[in-house]
Design a protein around this motif. Sequence first.
Motif, PDB file in Angstrom:
ATOM      1  N   GLY A 166       0.841  -1.186   0.000  1.00  9.42           N
ATOM      2  CA  GLY A 166       0.000   0.000   0.000  1.00  9.42           C
ATOM      3  C   GLY A 166       0.879   1.240   0.000  1.00  9.42           C
ATOM      4  N   THR A 167       0.251   2.402  -0.005  1.00  3.08           N
ATOM      5  CA  THR A 167       0.991   3.663  -0.085  1.00  3.08           C
ATOM      6  C   THR A 167       1.456   4.163   1.278  1.00  3.08           C
ATOM      7  OG1 THR A 167      -1.112   4.824  -0.114  1.00  3.08           O
ATOM      8  CG2 THR A 167      -0.044   4.440  -2.242  1.00  3.08           C
ATOM      9  N   TYR A 193      13.275  -3.209  -5.005  1.00  4.72           N
ATOM     10  CA  TYR A 193      12.023  -2.455  -5.017  1.00  4.72           C
ATOM     11  C   TYR A 193      12.343  -0.985  -5.255  1.00  4.72           C
ATOM     12  CZ  TYR A 193       9.839  -6.504  -2.751  1.00  4.72           C
ATOM     13  OH  TYR A 193       9.380  -7.762  -2.462  1.00  4.72           O
ATOM     14  N   GLN A 211      10.780   2.875  -4.364  1.00  3.85           N
ATOM     15  CA  GLN A 211       9.817   3.612  -3.548  1.00  3.85           C
ATOM     16  C   GLN A 211       9.796   5.049  -4.036  1.00  3.85           C
ATOM     17  OE1 GLN A 211      10.742   3.775   0.672  1.00  3.85           O
ATOM     18  NE2 GLN A 211       8.635   4.257   1.199  1.00  3.85           N
ATOM     19  N   GLY A 263       4.955   9.018  -2.326  1.00  7.19           N
ATOM     20  CA  GLY A 263       3.514   8.833  -2.322  1.00  7.19           C
ATOM     21  C   GLY A 263       3.012   7.635  -3.099  1.00  7.19           C
ATOM     22  N   GLN A 264       3.924   6.756  -3.502  1.00  7.74           N
ATOM     23  CA  GLN A 264       3.514   5.635  -4.366  1.00  7.74           C
ATOM     24  C   GLN A 264       3.674   4.276  -3.709  1.00  7.74           C
ATOM     25  OE1 GLN A 264       2.529   5.736  -7.681  1.00  7.74           O
ATOM     26  NE2 GLN A 264       2.638   7.942  -7.923  1.00  7.74           N
ATOM     27  N   GLY A 265       4.128   4.225  -2.477  1.00  9.18           N
ATOM     28  CA  GLY A 265       4.394   2.903  -1.905  1.00  9.18           C
ATOM     29  C   GLY A 265       5.618   2.290  -2.548  1.00  9.18           C
ATOM     30  N   LEU A 266       5.760   1.005  -2.378  1.00  8.37           N
ATOM     31  CA  LEU A 266       6.906   0.305  -2.935  1.00  8.37           C
ATOM     32  C   LEU A 266       6.467  -0.522  -4.128  1.00  8.37           C
ATOM     33  CD1 LEU A 266       7.565   0.601   0.285  1.00  8.37           C
ATOM     34  CD2 LEU A 266       9.439  -0.914  -0.316  1.00  8.37           C
ATOM     35  N   PHE A 282       7.651  -3.512  -6.822  1.00  9.27           N
ATOM     36  CA  PHE A 282       8.595  -4.598  -7.072  1.00  9.27           C
ATOM     37  C   PHE A 282       9.264  -4.412  -8.419  1.00  9.27           C
ATOM     38  CE2 PHE A 282      10.267  -8.824  -7.206  1.00  9.27           C
ATOM     39  CZ  PHE A 282      10.090  -9.270  -8.494  1.00  9.27           C
ATOM     40  N   LEU A 286      15.206   0.206  -2.893  1.00  9.74           N
ATOM     41  CA  LEU A 286      15.405  -0.673  -1.741  1.00  9.74           C
ATOM     42  C   LEU A 286      15.743  -2.078  -2.202  1.00  9.74           C
ATOM     43  CD1 LEU A 286      12.363   0.512   0.390  1.00  9.74           C
ATOM     44  CD2 LEU A 286      14.732   0.754   1.046  1.00  9.74           C
TER      45      LEU A 286
END
Lengths: 114, 115
Positions: A105-106, B35, B37, B40-43, B45, B91
């Motif tokens: 999720g964010t 990953y 990051q 504001g977008q999350g992680l 893959f 990451l």
Amino acid sequence: AQTVTQSQPEMSVQEAETVTLSCTYDTSENNYYLFWYKQPPSRQMILVIRQEAYKQQNATENRFSVNFQKAAKSFSLKISDSQLGDTAMYFCAFMIAGTYKYIFGTGTRLKVLA
Amino acid sequence: GAGVSQSPSNKVTEKGKDVELRCDPISGHTALYWYRQSLGQGLEFLIYFQGNSAPDKSGLPSDRFSAERTGGSVSTLTIQRTQQEDSAVYLCASSPSLTAGGTQYFGPGTRLLVL
């Protein structure tokens, strides 16, 4: 498509109080794993808690527990007795069984206030 | 070392230049993951390795991105002809084996800024 939604971008809680972070996900799969990760300012992601979808019992790790509602596809994290060191970004994630990548999720930015 | 390490910690580069990001997994961990990051977008893959082979490259955003792993240990993520949208924290994570549902141990990341 598999998605994870964290609807609370930011939250705050007083030290020693309890806070719940929400997470919902969408998948048509039946076998998967759910995770909560914590990311402090150091950027290093740290596993907080993990739940196998086939287990009905909610996972707990000391002050951290989850409320896993499989039918509702909900996986909330409860932090009891909040501490200043809990201040961090919290990410909810899941992984489909047989795959090796998290879907994140964010995030929710949690601030614990003294 | 005790944990996953990544270098450099921060990298500033000019648009169009190539960059290499390095990951040293936990000793003995056979599986390694990258990953991205974004703010504001999350992680997101990117790729994983089992030993030196990468069975799933589906997450690489474009052919400007490539990764390799040698000796079953260190991995390098290379971004060619960097673009501003490549700016993000990259990451790396590792795990003892490629076990679905297993915990992955993350490094501190490399923050890339493309000017």
